[in-house]
Design a protein around this motif. Structure first.
Motif, PDB file in Angstrom:
ATOM      1  N   SER A 132       0.823  -1.213   0.000  1.00  0.00           N
ATOM      2  CA  SER A 132       0.000   0.000   0.000  1.00  0.00           C
ATOM      3  C   SER A 132       0.857   1.263   0.000  1.00  0.00           C
ATOM      4  O   SER A 132       1.798   1.392   0.779  1.00  0.00           O
ATOM      5  CB  SER A 132      -0.904   0.009   1.230  1.00  0.00           C
ATOM      6  N   THR A 133       0.483   2.210  -0.860  1.00  0.00           N
ATOM      7  CA  THR A 133       1.159   3.509  -0.858  1.00  0.00           C
ATOM      8  C   THR A 133       0.475   4.465   0.110  1.00  0.00           C
ATOM      9  O   THR A 133       0.901   5.598   0.276  1.00  0.00           O
ATOM     10  CB  THR A 133       1.142   4.136  -2.259  1.00  0.00           C
ATOM     11  N   GLU A 134      -0.602   3.996   0.765  1.00  0.00           N
ATOM     12  CA  GLU A 134      -1.373   4.838   1.689  1.00  0.00           C
ATOM     13  C   GLU A 134      -0.854   4.757   3.115  1.00  0.00           C
ATOM     14  O   GLU A 134      -1.304   5.512   3.973  1.00  0.00           O
ATOM     15  CB  GLU A 134      -2.835   4.381   1.695  1.00  0.00           C
ATOM     16  N   ALA A 135       0.056   3.839   3.397  1.00  0.00           N
ATOM     17  CA  ALA A 135       0.499   3.632   4.778  1.00  0.00           C
ATOM     18  C   ALA A 135       1.477   4.723   5.210  1.00  0.00           C
ATOM     19  O   ALA A 135       2.392   5.084   4.477  1.00  0.00           O
ATOM     20  CB  ALA A 135       1.152   2.261   4.914  1.00  0.00           C
ATOM     21  N   ARG A 136       1.253   5.239   6.423  1.00  0.00           N
ATOM     22  CA  ARG A 136       2.167   6.216   7.026  1.00  0.00           C
ATOM     23  C   ARG A 136       2.621   5.676   8.369  1.00  0.00           C
ATOM     24  O   ARG A 136       1.806   5.138   9.118  1.00  0.00           O
ATOM     25  CB  ARG A 136       1.454   7.561   7.238  1.00  0.00           C
ATOM     26  N   ILE A 137       3.902   5.842   8.693  1.00  0.00           N
ATOM     27  CA  ILE A 137       4.419   5.353   9.967  1.00  0.00           C
ATOM     28  C   ILE A 137       5.212   6.444  10.673  1.00  0.00           C
ATOM     29  O   ILE A 137       5.778   7.335  10.042  1.00  0.00           O
ATOM     30  CB  ILE A 137       5.333   4.111   9.799  1.00  0.00           C
ATOM     31  N   CYS A 138       5.269   6.347  12.020  1.00  0.00           N
ATOM     32  CA  CYS A 138       6.144   7.224  12.804  1.00  0.00           C
ATOM     33  C   CYS A 138       7.408   6.445  13.141  1.00  0.00           C
ATOM     34  O   CYS A 138       7.574   5.299  12.727  1.00  0.00           O
ATOM     35  CB  CYS A 138       5.436   7.693  14.073  1.00  0.00           C
TER      36      CYS A 138
ATOM     37  N   GLU B 159      -5.414  14.222   7.924  1.00  0.00           N
ATOM     38  CA  GLU B 159      -6.648  14.940   8.240  1.00  0.00           C
ATOM     39  C   GLU B 159      -7.039  14.830   9.711  1.00  0.00           C
ATOM     40  O   GLU B 159      -7.502  15.796  10.308  1.00  0.00           O
ATOM     41  CB  GLU B 159      -7.798  14.426   7.367  1.00  0.00           C
ATOM     42  N   VAL B 160      -6.852  13.662  10.310  1.00  0.00           N
ATOM     43  CA  VAL B 160      -7.239  13.490  11.714  1.00  0.00           C
ATOM     44  C   VAL B 160      -6.120  13.974  12.638  1.00  0.00           C
ATOM     45  O   VAL B 160      -6.358  14.697  13.599  1.00  0.00           O
ATOM     46  CB  VAL B 160      -7.579  12.012  12.021  1.00  0.00           C
ATOM     47  N   TYR B 161      -4.889  13.610  12.338  1.00  0.00           N
ATOM     48  CA  TYR B 161      -3.779  13.900  13.264  1.00  0.00           C
ATOM     49  C   TYR B 161      -2.865  15.034  12.803  1.00  0.00           C
ATOM     50  O   TYR B 161      -1.898  15.363  13.486  1.00  0.00           O
ATOM     51  CB  TYR B 161      -2.968  12.632  13.503  1.00  0.00           C
ATOM     52  N   LYS B 162      -3.153  15.596  11.631  1.00  0.00           N
ATOM     53  CA  LYS B 162      -2.377  16.749  11.145  1.00  0.00           C
ATOM     54  C   LYS B 162      -0.873  16.488  11.117  1.00  0.00           C
ATOM     55  O   LYS B 162      -0.060  17.362  11.456  1.00  0.00           O
ATOM     56  CB  LYS B 162      -2.664  18.005  12.002  1.00  0.00           C
ATOM     57  N   GLY B 163      -0.508  15.257  10.773  1.00  0.00           N
ATOM     58  CA  GLY B 163       0.907  14.939  10.579  1.00  0.00           C
ATOM     59  C   GLY B 163       1.691  14.617  11.832  1.00  0.00           C
ATOM     60  O   GLY B 163       2.893  14.381  11.757  1.00  0.00           O
ATOM     61  N   ALA B 164       1.031  14.590  13.007  1.00  0.00           N
ATOM     62  CA  ALA B 164       1.742  14.254  14.241  1.00  0.00           C
ATOM     63  C   ALA B 164       1.154  12.973  14.832  1.00  0.00           C
ATOM     64  O   ALA B 164      -0.055  12.861  15.018  1.00  0.00           O
ATOM     65  CB  ALA B 164       1.631  15.390  15.247  1.00  0.00           C
ATOM     66  N   CYS B 165       1.996  12.022  15.150  1.00  0.00           N
ATOM     67  CA  CYS B 165       1.530  10.753  15.696  1.00  0.00           C
ATOM     68  C   CYS B 165       0.844  10.972  17.041  1.00  0.00           C
ATOM     69  O   CYS B 165       1.431  11.578  17.941  1.00  0.00           O
ATOM     70  CB  CYS B 165       2.698   9.789  15.869  1.00  0.00           C
ATOM     71  N   PRO B 166      -0.397  10.465  17.209  1.00  0.00           N
ATOM     72  CA  PRO B 166      -1.122  10.674  18.472  1.00  0.00           C
ATOM     73  C   PRO B 166      -0.551   9.841  19.615  1.00  0.00           C
ATOM     74  O   PRO B 166      -0.834  10.104  20.783  1.00  0.00           O
ATOM     75  CB  PRO B 166      -2.542  10.219  18.137  1.00  0.00           C
ATOM     76  N   ASN B 167       0.235   8.843  19.319  1.00  0.00           N
ATOM     77  CA  ASN B 167       0.808   7.994  20.371  1.00  0.00           C
ATOM     78  C   ASN B 167       2.116   8.556  20.914  1.00  0.00           C
ATOM     79  O   ASN B 167       2.382   8.490  22.108  1.00  0.00           O
ATOM     80  CB  ASN B 167       1.058   6.580  19.836  1.00  0.00           C
ATOM     81  N   CYS B 168       2.942   9.103  20.053  1.00  0.00           N
ATOM     82  CA  CYS B 168       4.281   9.517  20.490  1.00  0.00           C
ATOM     83  C   CYS B 168       4.607  10.965  20.140  1.00  0.00           C
ATOM     84  O   CYS B 168       5.615  11.493  20.606  1.00  0.00           O
ATOM     85  CB  CYS B 168       5.339   8.586  19.902  1.00  0.00           C
TER      86      CYS B 168
END
Ligand SMILES: [Zn+2]
Ligand SMILES: [Zn+2]
Length: 83
Positions: A19-25, A38-47
């Motif tokens: 998938s080209t849709e996957a984003r990881i921190c 759209e939901v997290y504005k580019g910042a990981c909500p966990n870390c």
């Protein structure tokens, strides 16, 4: 080696290894592109770290180095989750 987690932690959509849709921190918290932007504005909500596109593992490498199969979804409600 990347774990290649199988789904978005927010909306639970499938994110297969190609998938080209996957984003990881940096900790490999895994989200789809729309939740990451759209939901997290580019910042990981966990870390709190940033997201990058997850590299695609070539199919022939998946035979020897398979992707993870255990799904993980955050407890927090996701605006993009299909109900
Ligand atoms: Zn998502
Ligand atoms: Zn993270």
């Amino acid at each position: 080696m990347l774990e290649l987690r199988p789904n978005c932690e927010c909306c639970d959509r499938d994110l297969p290894p190609g998938s080209t849709e996957a984003r990881i921190c940096t900790f490999e918290c895994t989200f789809c592109a729309s939740c990451a932007t759209e939901v997290y504005k580019g910042a990981c909500p966990n870390c709190g770290g940033n997201f990058v596109p997850r590299p695609i593992r070539p199919a022939e490498k998946l035979v020897k180095y398979p992707a993870r199969t255990e799904r993980h979804v955050r407890a927090a409600p996701c605006a993009h989750r299909m109900v």
